[in-house]
Scaffold this active site. Structure first.
Site, PDB file in Angstrom:
ATOM      1  N   GLU A 114      34.165  62.104  34.926  1.00 42.33           N
ATOM      2  CA  GLU A 114      33.824  61.549  36.232  1.00 42.33           C
ATOM      3  C   GLU A 114      35.072  61.323  37.075  1.00 42.33           C
ATOM      4  O   GLU A 114      36.206  61.470  36.601  1.00 42.33           O
ATOM      5  CB  GLU A 114      33.059  60.231  36.068  1.00 42.33           C
ATOM      6  CG  GLU A 114      33.837  59.130  35.360  1.00 42.33           C
ATOM      7  CD  GLU A 114      32.953  57.955  34.954  1.00 42.33           C
ATOM      8  OE1 GLU A 114      31.714  58.105  34.874  1.00 42.33           O
ATOM      9  OE2 GLU A 114      33.523  56.870  34.705  1.00 42.33           O
ATOM     10  N   ARG A 192      30.313  51.592  24.666  1.00 36.99           N
ATOM     11  CA  ARG A 192      30.957  50.333  25.023  1.00 36.99           C
ATOM     12  C   ARG A 192      31.886  49.919  23.892  1.00 36.99           C
ATOM     13  O   ARG A 192      31.461  49.681  22.768  1.00 36.99           O
ATOM     14  CB  ARG A 192      29.898  49.259  25.294  1.00 36.99           C
ATOM     15  CG  ARG A 192      30.458  47.980  25.917  1.00 36.99           C
ATOM     16  CD  ARG A 192      29.358  46.948  26.184  1.00 36.99           C
ATOM     17  NE  ARG A 192      28.406  47.425  27.168  1.00 36.99           N
ATOM     18  CZ  ARG A 192      27.104  47.597  26.926  1.00 36.99           C
ATOM     19  NH1 ARG A 192      26.600  47.324  25.740  1.00 36.99           N
ATOM     20  NH2 ARG A 192      26.304  48.030  27.869  1.00 36.99           N
TER      21      ARG A 192
END
Length: 312
Positions: A114, A192
């Site tokens: 990204e 995470r």
């Protein structure tokens, strides 16, 4: 193959614990419920807001008009890029995204690379991008156990207009104080690694499998080309910034789908074969592959972000 004309997409507001209840002045959106942290602009649930496809979701349009929308040879594919606006009120968890190979190992179609373009940034805004050079992976393990991982992260200050590349495998976190336009592979894969003691699930095994201590992530230097700037040109996407130059099929033709996002100003999208429609700040238009009759007409000083998928 049926020709498709440009259309505007309606945004989709996603709740996130780290977001805001009021998104003004960016969007006229307030809620008394869960805060909004992400506004998805090309999610599969986003629907056409103009033209004959109005009311159809992007997923439905992609399925029904694959090559006309996405480009030759792309029938049956998902819309290639997910574009969002992020509104972090507090720091996000420390995360790492897998690359394509690792994602496919676990049955997912692709990984998640990204980039972030700073639409705005307050003094002191920063992101964490990577582990400090020379840190062994064992020390990262220990720091998580001892609740001090932040000490090992590279802090990168963010100013309005910055473009930041986040390569797959990069340990990263977004802090408060910036509004970010995110362009990413169509994937919601997030591992995470660390959450400052908050009671949310961590994905430590996959995080360490995905983590790379050296990546190509960092701030990108814009390149000036023919009256506009290329902010980033990577494997999966190219993002450009246009200011003061008319954007049209004559100077911005592409044989793949394009996304046009308005960072500043107000414009109209016009063409002989479709009804014109307005684009205001933080709105996005889809320009189908091969569209040959369209132009943006500015009504005020504007900043346009043009996003194109690249062949992986």
């Amino acid at each position: 193959m049926q020709a498709l004309q440009p259309f505007r997409l309606a945004p989709y507001f996603r709740t996130r614990v780290w977001g805001f209840n009021d998104l003004s002045p960016w969007y006229d959106y307030k809620t008394d419920g869960e805060p909004i942290g992400e506004v998805w602009l090309t999610g599969e649930m986003c629907s056409a807001d103009t033209g004959p496809l109005k009311g159809q979701s992007l997923k439905e349009i992609s399925v029904a008009h694959g090559e006309a929308l996405l480009g030759a040879g792309r029938a049956g594919q998902e819309f290639p890029l997910l574009v969002k606006v992020l509104f972090p009120k507090e720091k996000l968890s420390v995360q790492v995204h897998p690359d394509d190979a690792l994602a496919q190992k676990y049955g997912e179609p692709r990984g998640k690379t990204e980039c972030w373009y700073a639409l705005d940034a307050q003094p002191g805004a920063a992101v964490a991008l990577g582990i400090k050079p020379g840190t062994p992976s064992e020390e990262v393990h220990t720091a998580i156990t001892e609740s001090r991982l932040e000490e090992l992260l590279v802090s990168v200050p963010v100013s309005k207009g910055d473009m930041i590349f986040v390569d797959a495998g990069t340990v990263h976190a977004i802090g408060p104080g910036a509004v970010l336009l995110e362009t990413q592979q169509t994937s919601d894969l997030t591992y995470r690694m660390y959450d400052y003691g908050r009671p949310r699930e961590l994905h430590l095994d996959k995080s360490f499998e995905a983590m790379r201590l050296a990546t190509g992530s960092g701030k990108m230097t814009p390149k000036k080309v023919d009256g506009h700037s290329i902010l980033i040109d990577q494997k999966y996407f190219r993002v450009e910034r246009w200011k003061g130059t008319t954007l049209s099929s004559e100077n911005a033709f592409a044989d793949v789908v394009q996304m046009v996002f308005i960072a500043e100003g107000k414009l109209r999208v016009e063409g002989r074969s479709f009804e014109p429609f307005a684009l205001e700040r933080c709105q996005l238009a889809v320009i189908p592959a091969g569209a040959r009759d369209w132009k943006l007409v500015t009504e005020a000083a504007s900043e346009v972000i043009r996003i194109l998928p690249q062949s992986a």
